[in-house]
Design a protein around this motif. Structure first.
Motif, PDB file in Angstrom:
ATOM      1  N   TRP A 210     -13.413  -2.868  14.501  1.00 46.96           N
ATOM      2  CA  TRP A 210     -12.378  -2.339  13.599  1.00 46.96           C
ATOM      3  C   TRP A 210     -11.504  -3.466  13.063  1.00 46.96           C
ATOM      4  CZ3 TRP A 210      -6.986  -1.977  15.103  1.00 46.96           C
ATOM      5  CH2 TRP A 210      -6.178  -1.293  14.184  1.00 46.96           C
ATOM      6  N   ARG A 213     -13.412  -5.509  10.530  1.00 50.65           N
ATOM      7  CA  ARG A 213     -13.621  -4.756   9.293  1.00 50.65           C
ATOM      8  C   ARG A 213     -12.413  -4.873   8.368  1.00 50.65           C
ATOM      9  NH1 ARG A 213     -15.106  -0.502  11.611  1.00 50.65           N
ATOM     10  NH2 ARG A 213     -13.343   0.937  11.361  1.00 50.65           N
ATOM     11  N   TYR A 214     -11.231  -4.927   8.955  1.00 54.22           N
ATOM     12  CA  TYR A 214     -10.007  -5.017   8.153  1.00 54.22           C
ATOM     13  C   TYR A 214      -9.379  -6.414   8.189  1.00 54.22           C
ATOM     14  CZ  TYR A 214     -10.148   0.046   7.702  1.00 54.22           C
ATOM     15  OH  TYR A 214     -10.520   1.333   7.403  1.00 54.22           O
ATOM     16  N   THR A 230      -1.386  -8.864  10.671  1.00 52.59           N
ATOM     17  CA  THR A 230      -1.982  -8.626   9.360  1.00 52.59           C
ATOM     18  C   THR A 230      -0.888  -8.716   8.305  1.00 52.59           C
ATOM     19  OG1 THR A 230      -3.348  -7.107   8.078  1.00 52.59           O
ATOM     20  CG2 THR A 230      -1.711  -6.111   9.535  1.00 52.59           C
ATOM     21  N   THR A 234      -3.160  -5.129   3.765  1.00 54.86           N
ATOM     22  CA  THR A 234      -4.132  -4.581   4.723  1.00 54.86           C
ATOM     23  C   THR A 234      -3.570  -3.354   5.420  1.00 54.86           C
ATOM     24  OG1 THR A 234      -4.965  -6.830   5.082  1.00 54.86           O
ATOM     25  CG2 THR A 234      -5.604  -5.149   6.687  1.00 54.86           C
ATOM     26  N   GLN A 237      -4.294  -0.376   3.491  1.00 53.72           N
ATOM     27  CA  GLN A 237      -5.684   0.056   3.675  1.00 53.72           C
ATOM     28  C   GLN A 237      -5.842   0.840   4.972  1.00 53.72           C
ATOM     29  OE1 GLN A 237      -8.464  -3.225   3.303  1.00 53.72           O
ATOM     30  NE2 GLN A 237      -7.305  -4.131   1.619  1.00 53.72           N
ATOM     31  N   LEU A 238      -5.172   0.370   6.030  1.00 51.65           N
ATOM     32  CA  LEU A 238      -5.236   1.086   7.304  1.00 51.65           C
ATOM     33  C   LEU A 238      -4.639   2.485   7.170  1.00 51.65           C
ATOM     34  CD1 LEU A 238      -4.164  -1.778   9.760  1.00 51.65           C
ATOM     35  CD2 LEU A 238      -6.443  -0.799   9.500  1.00 51.65           C
ATOM     36  N   SER A 241      -7.017   4.759   5.440  1.00 53.28           N
ATOM     37  CA  SER A 241      -8.090   5.198   6.343  1.00 53.28           C
ATOM     38  C   SER A 241      -7.574   6.164   7.400  1.00 53.28           C
ATOM     39  CB  SER A 241      -8.708   3.984   7.044  1.00 53.28           C
ATOM     40  OG  SER A 241      -7.829   3.459   8.048  1.00 53.28           O
TER      41      SER A 241
END
Length: 653
Positions: A210, A213-214, A230, A234, A237-238, A241
């Motif tokens: 995981w 992937r990010y 991060t 990002t 994006q999390l 998701s």
């Protein structure tokens, strides 16, 4: 200096000379008539010369002004044409009457006069006010629109470069987080080292994939904790998701008796690294306090939650209960007295837990008082039983009395809630710095400021269960009388719906301890008996129910009909017993004019998340909210929230 101005300067001198000559002619007329006549002729000639000079000046002035006006107009037109920002004039019907070339170039045309603002700028919503600013995307660029409504004028500036830099700055801001395995100890109890290592390797591999992937920087802190770094981009994006890692780990370990769940705490937007670290830990505490299996994100002042679909896992050991009991014992001993408060509109669990804390204080010979005001239908029969016991009832006081008894060394114990706005007398919390919170609800964003001791366990059936466990560790010999034990057992019975919901092994252990101390289940049965008229009213509410999303029952009471909070909650409980109903919501008006929503589920749906979006809170299976609107408006808002959750992540587990 222009020539006509030079002439004007000379003309002023000519006028002066003419006046002097007139004066001289007048003087000579007294001395000699011939000299006076000659002087008069000279004066007349000079006057004519001066007159012609004045006329020439005025002619030159008009010519100059005409030339200047033309040049100014020409320069003005050139300036407006070359301005680095746009100007739009419109009429009352929002139709463009004029614009400068900047606007034409921006929109890729020659002239847009006669078109409506809505057609030209569909993404711009005119703000209300006399002079307001807004950012509007047009094609690949971003523009700042400044509206001057009084003049029906819009100024447009290209801010693409600044906007891009700001977005880049925001996206590259630091964000840090921590991932924790909620129930590693509970799952691995009874496993040998090989099985434990295999499970950890499986979960660790999933977390690592995981992170890759990010593109997260992941660092393992302990066997069950990971820290990652991060940026804001990002993190977005999390959030999009919806932290699918939570579902992936839970589903991957579903073959275990208890599936593995994760809690994630993330912080961003802090002033410095120290503040970010503090926020990160606070977010993790939020996630754990709400039962785990979720992510809590704090960005500046905003707190957001994702996940939380599964129920809190019951802790198999009582280590924390023993530690909290000893800490509470020491705090009671060091206090001048103990003030105990539950939430507004108290229920059986609130009153029962307060009686348990009262007993704990009395074990150490400390004066303790329970703050209560008024008796509602939910506790009326319990309070009648308490009134028959003078030794117990004398410790119940009003909020006004509590204010006079509270001092800096008083210990304020809040039970069955952790929100300052929910306690009966919030002023008490500011009168002492010694505050304890004992609660079983999932932690909400609002929390009592800086309590000395917090014991929140969302897995527990009730606060009475938690207090019963603490009593067993707080003193070597605890002996409860029948009324005290019955009140605690009544709180557990009501919150578990007669031991049917949210009931674990420790719930039965607490009930067993209370039964050994004389708790009378027959008295509880009498307290919970329903009145026939109330039963009919409840049936009237249930009759209004409709089914949405196939498995959700929503009942909205009739207009101008008022019901107690208890009645609304009981109707929601009853709806949950219907076939194919996995969650129920009952909306009704209370006697105080507020609209109450009671939400219940069987665990397949997290009603706490729904109620939080409505301004309330509670448990995964038991939650509520209070609104100031009509029942129909509340129902419309509830259906919209359900629709949003369905589109975002689904309503059912």
């Amino acid at each position: 200096m222009p020539k006509f101005l030079v002439k004007r300067w000379h003309g002023m001198h000519h006028i002066g000379a003419f006046i002097i000559m007139v004066a001289m002619t007048a003087a000579l007329s007294w001395l000699h008539w011939l000299a006076a006549a000659l002087s008069l002729l000279a004066t007349i000639g000079y006057g004519l010369f001066t007159l012609f000079a004045e006329r020439a000046f005025r002619r030159d002035l008009r010519a100059y002004l005409n030339t200047l006006s033309y040049r100014v107009k020409k320069a003005g037109n050139e300036v407006i044409s070359e301005l680095p920002f746009g100007i739009v004039l419109y009429n009352d019907e929002k139709i463009v009457e004029w614009h400068n070339p900047f606007v034409a170039e921006m929109l890729g045309g020659e002239s847009f006069i006669g078109q409506s603002l809505k057609e030209l700028f569909p993404s711009w919503q005119p703000p209300k006010g006399k002079e307001l600013h807004s950012e509007v995307p047009v094609g690949s660029k971003v523009y700042s629109f400044t509206l001057k409504a009084d003049d029906r004028l819009i100024y447009i500036r290209d801010i693409t470069q600044r906007w891009t830099i700001e977005r880049k700055y925001e996206d590259e801001k630091l964000a840090i987080g921590i991932v924790m395995m909620d129930n590693l100890e509970e799952i691995t109890q009874g496993m040998d080292e090989q099985q434990r290592a295999a499970l950890l390797s499986k979960v660790t591999s999933e977390i690592t994939d995981w992170a890759q992937r990010y593109q997260l920087f992941l660092k393992r802190l302990t066997s069950d904790r990971y820290m990652f770094i991060t940026d804001h981009a990002t993190l977005k994006q999390l959030e999009q998701s919806r932290f699918d890692i939570l579902d992936q780990v839970r589903e991957m370990t579903h073959e275990q008796k208890i599936p593995m769940t994760l809690s994630i705490g993330i912080a961003a937007g802090g002033a410095n690294a120290i503040e970010l670290g503090q926020w990160m830990q606070t977010s993790l505490d939020f996630a754990l306090g709400r039962g785990g299996d979720q992510a809590a994100i704090k960005i500046g002042e905003k707190q957001t939650f994702y996940g939380g679909k599964s129920g809190a896992v019951e802790k198999r050991t009582r280590v924390r209960a023993r530690v909290v009991a000893h800490a509470l014992r020491d705090m009671i001993k060091e206090s001048s007295n103990v003030i105990i408060m539950g939430h507004k509109m108290p229920d059986m669990d609130s009153v029962g837990a307060a009686i348990g804390v009262l007993k704990a204080a009395q074990l150490f010979e400390k004066e303790a008082y329970i703050v209560i005001e008024g008796v509602n239908p939910a506790i009326s029969r319990l309070m009648e039983m308490i009134k028959e016991e003078p030794k117990l009832s004398k410790w119940f006081i009003s909020p006004e009395q509590a204010l006079t008894l509270t001092g800096p060394k008083s210990l304020a114990v809040v039970v069955d809630t952790h929100r300052a706005s929910m306690v009966k007398e919030p002023k008490l919390l500011s009168m002492t710095e010694r505050v304890v919170v004992l609660d079983h609800h999932r932690r909400s964003e609002e929390f009592i400021n800086n309590p000395l001791l917090v014991y929140m366990e969302p897995y527990a059936s009730s606060t009475c269960e938690l207090i019963t466990e603490l009593l067993q560790y707080i003193h070597e010999r605890v002996s409860l009388d029948v009324t005290e034990a019955t009140a605690l057992l009544a709180g557990i019975t009501v919150d578990t719906k007669n031991f049917l919901l949210r009931t674990g092994a420790r719930t039965f252990e607490a009930a067993s301890f209370l039964r050994r101390n004389g708790a009378d289940s027959t008295l509880i049965l009498r307290m919970l008996k329903e009145d026939l008229n109330d039963y009919v009213k409840k049936a009237e509410i249930i009759k209004q129910a409709e089914i949405v999303h196939d498995h959700i029952a929503i009942a909205v009471t009739e207009p101008n009909r008022k019901y107690s909070q208890l009645m609304i909650a009981q109707a929601a409980d009853t709806l949950l017993n219907m076939n194919d109903v996995l969650a129920s919501f009952v909306i009704g008006e209370r006697p105080d004019g507020f609209i109450a929503i009671s939400a219940r589920s069987l665990g397949h749906m997290n009603v706490q998340v729904v109620m939080e979006r409505m301004g309330g809170g509670g448990h995964l299976t038991n939650a509520a909210a209070q609104l100031e609107c009509s029942p129909k408006e509340a129902a419309k808002r509830l259906k919209q929230v359900l629709k949003e959750i369905e589109e975002e992540e689904g309503l059912f587990e």
